[in-house]
Scaffold this active site. Structure first.
Site, short mmCIF file in Angstrom:
data_model
loop_
_atom_site.label_atom_id
_atom_site.label_comp_id
_atom_site.label_asym_id
_atom_site.label_seq_id
_atom_site.Cartn_x
_atom_site.Cartn_y
_atom_site.Cartn_z
N ASP A 99 -7.07 -5.81 -5.71
CA ASP A 99 -7.86 -6.21 -6.88
C ASP A 99 -7.69 -7.71 -7.13
OD1 ASP A 99 -8.40 -3.36 -7.47
OD2 ASP A 99 -6.26 -3.34 -7.85
N HIS A 124 -4.27 0.33 -11.27
CA HIS A 124 -5.23 0.16 -10.16
C HIS A 124 -6.31 1.23 -10.33
CE1 HIS A 124 -7.16 -0.18 -6.34
NE2 HIS A 124 -6.91 1.08 -6.09
P1 NAX Z 1 -7.18 8.40 4.91
O1 NAX Z 1 -7.62 9.71 4.36
O2 NAX Z 1 -7.92 7.79 6.04
O3 NAX Z 1 -5.65 8.52 5.36
C1 NAX Z 1 -4.67 9.13 4.59
C2 NAX Z 1 -3.69 9.77 5.55
O4 NAX Z 1 -2.62 10.28 4.78
C3 NAX Z 1 -4.27 10.93 6.34
O5 NAX Z 1 -4.08 10.70 7.73
C4 NAX Z 1 -3.49 12.13 5.85
O6 NAX Z 1 -3.25 13.10 6.88
C5 NAX Z 1 -2.20 11.47 5.39
N1 NAX Z 1 -1.43 12.25 4.42
C6 NAX Z 1 -1.87 13.06 3.43
N2 NAX Z 1 -0.85 13.63 2.79
C7 NAX Z 1 0.27 13.16 3.37
C8 NAX Z 1 1.65 13.40 3.15
N3 NAX Z 1 2.07 14.26 2.21
N4 NAX Z 1 2.54 12.76 3.93
C9 NAX Z 1 2.12 11.91 4.89
N5 NAX Z 1 0.83 11.65 5.15
C10 NAX Z 1 -0.08 12.27 4.40
O7 NAX Z 1 -7.11 7.43 3.64
P2 NAX Z 1 -7.01 5.83 3.62
O8 NAX Z 1 -8.36 5.26 3.62
O9 NAX Z 1 -6.03 5.37 4.64
O10 NAX Z 1 -6.42 5.63 2.14
C11 NAX Z 1 -5.11 6.04 1.80
C12 NAX Z 1 -4.91 5.97 0.31
O11 NAX Z 1 -5.04 4.62 -0.16
C13 NAX Z 1 -5.90 6.78 -0.52
O12 NAX Z 1 -5.18 7.49 -1.52
C14 NAX Z 1 -6.77 5.73 -1.15
O13 NAX Z 1 -7.34 6.17 -2.37
C15 NAX Z 1 -5.77 4.63 -1.37
N6 NAX Z 1 -6.28 3.26 -1.61
C16 NAX Z 1 -5.58 2.47 -2.46
C17 NAX Z 1 -5.93 1.16 -2.71
C18 NAX Z 1 -5.13 0.31 -3.63
O14 NAX Z 1 -5.56 -0.82 -3.87
N7 NAX Z 1 -3.99 0.73 -4.19
C19 NAX Z 1 -7.15 0.58 -2.09
C20 NAX Z 1 -7.58 1.30 -0.85
C21 NAX Z 1 -7.48 2.80 -0.92
O15 NAX Z 1 -8.58 3.31 -1.61
#
Ligand code: NAX
Length: 326
Positions: free
Chosen positions: A159, A187
């Protein structure tokens, strides 16, 4: 060469990690003289995909990559970890209410907090990226009583970076000219991007723009940028999120530039009247591997109201999972 440090990354086979891991291994997070051991955590069904990521990391022949661990066991992933980037989270599924999402993530981040408490280095630095990032960080922190709460942070750097660029583009400058911008709070779409103390090429930002643009264009653009990326790309921001995670950790470990600050969601000590114990984004400086909330920032009524609104959202998120908190 320094001794390797251990960097745990969760959600390691996901979109963000696909940018993040390669940059960590290239030395962009901790410096070109710091070898790293990547300890990558995934859920069991994603271990095959994670193996593919590890094969590609191997194929990069990164001189700084001193080892890799691929696991579906949090106790293994966080073993002796010096840094942890908690990226994996449960996304909102069809028909899922916000409360269900908070609870599903509470289960994940409670377990990871406990594993960090039991197995990680006592000096571990933790960044939560997975949403709802601030509340997930709070849940992990509350489950790790033996780790200093200051070591749990959440990411608002994306952000912050988005706001820097919007302001630079509006004023016909570059991000190199922009200093002291702040993202306050959560966030989420209640975050408050504040430019009242921001400098642009030595001038006050607020004197270069009009209030209508600030309120009706700049703030909503920054708040809604994640949704705009999804509309444009058909997928959520990944490379820019990974970049922000690198910048957050790099600044925390290696320091913020003199005369500037960054935005980090950190454990509130009550600064600016924000309830103690919330993970709230503040203006922060970093030095010698530690962060400090910048004190003495003057706040007008507009800022105070926006800061309060985002604080109240964080209190509601916390209260929705309070029955799951130790
Ligand atoms: P993806 O869905 O591509 O990847 C997430 C991965 O986490 C998947 O491979 C899944 O198998 C794995 N996972 C789920 N539960 C798990 C657990 N208990 N232990 C280990 N791995 C686990 O999502 P991606 O685009 O990489 O985003 C990841 C996260 O970042 C999401 O929650 C998203 O909302 C968040 N974001 C946060 C941002 C921020 O500024 N704080 C911005 C970007 C993003 O939106």
């Amino acid at each position: 060469m320094k001794a390797p440090v251990r960097v745990a990354v969760t959600g390691a086979a996901g979109q963000i990690s696909y940018s993040l891991l390669f940059r960590i291994a290239a030395g962009e997070m901790l410096g070109a003289d710091q070898p790293v051991i990547l300890q990558m955590l995934e859920i069991t069904p994603a271990l095959g995909a994670l193996k593919g990521v590890a094969m590609e990391l191997d194929d990069c022949a990164f001189p700084l990559l001193a080892g890799m661990v691929c696991t579906d066991d949090a106790n293994v992933a966080f073993k002796d970890a010096d840094y942890a980037l908690l990226v994996g989270a449960r996304p909102r599924g069809p028909g899922m209410e916000r409360k269900d999402l908070l609870e599903a993530n509470a289960a994940i981040f409670s377990a990871q907090g406990k594993a960090i408490n039991d197995h990680a280095s006592r000096a571990i630095k933790i960044l939560v990226v997975g949403n709802p990032a601030n509340t997930n960080a709070l849940i992990a922190q509350r489950n790790a009583p033996d780790i200093d709460p200051r070591q749990f942070t959440a990411m608002t750097r994306l952000d912050h970076n988005r706001a820097m660029t919007q302001l630079a583009q509006k004023t016909g400058t570059t991000i190199n000219d922009v200093t002291k911008l702040t993202i306050w709070g959560n966030h989420s779409s209640t975050q408050y991007p504040d430019i009242h103390h921001t400098g642009v090429d030595g001038k006050d930002a607020i004197s270069l723009i009009d209030q209508a643009w600030y309120e009706n264009d700049f703030i909503p653009t920054v708040q809604q940028r994640g949704a705009a990326i999804i509309d444009a790309r058909g997928a959520s921001s990944a490379a820019s999120a990974a970049n922000a995670a690198i910048f957050h950790m790099r600044d925390w470990a290696l320091g913020t530039p003199d005369g500037d600050w960054t935005s980090m969601a950190v454990y509130s000590d009550g600064s600016y009247g924000i309830q103690e114990g919330l993970i709230y984004s503040f203006p922060c400086t970093c030095k010698d591997g530690d962060w400090q909330i910048v004190q003495g920032v003057e706040l007008n009524d507009f800022s105070k109201a926006k800061m309060k609104a985002t604080e109240e959202e964080l209190q509601k998120e916390r209260d929705a999972v309070s029955h799951l908190l130790p």
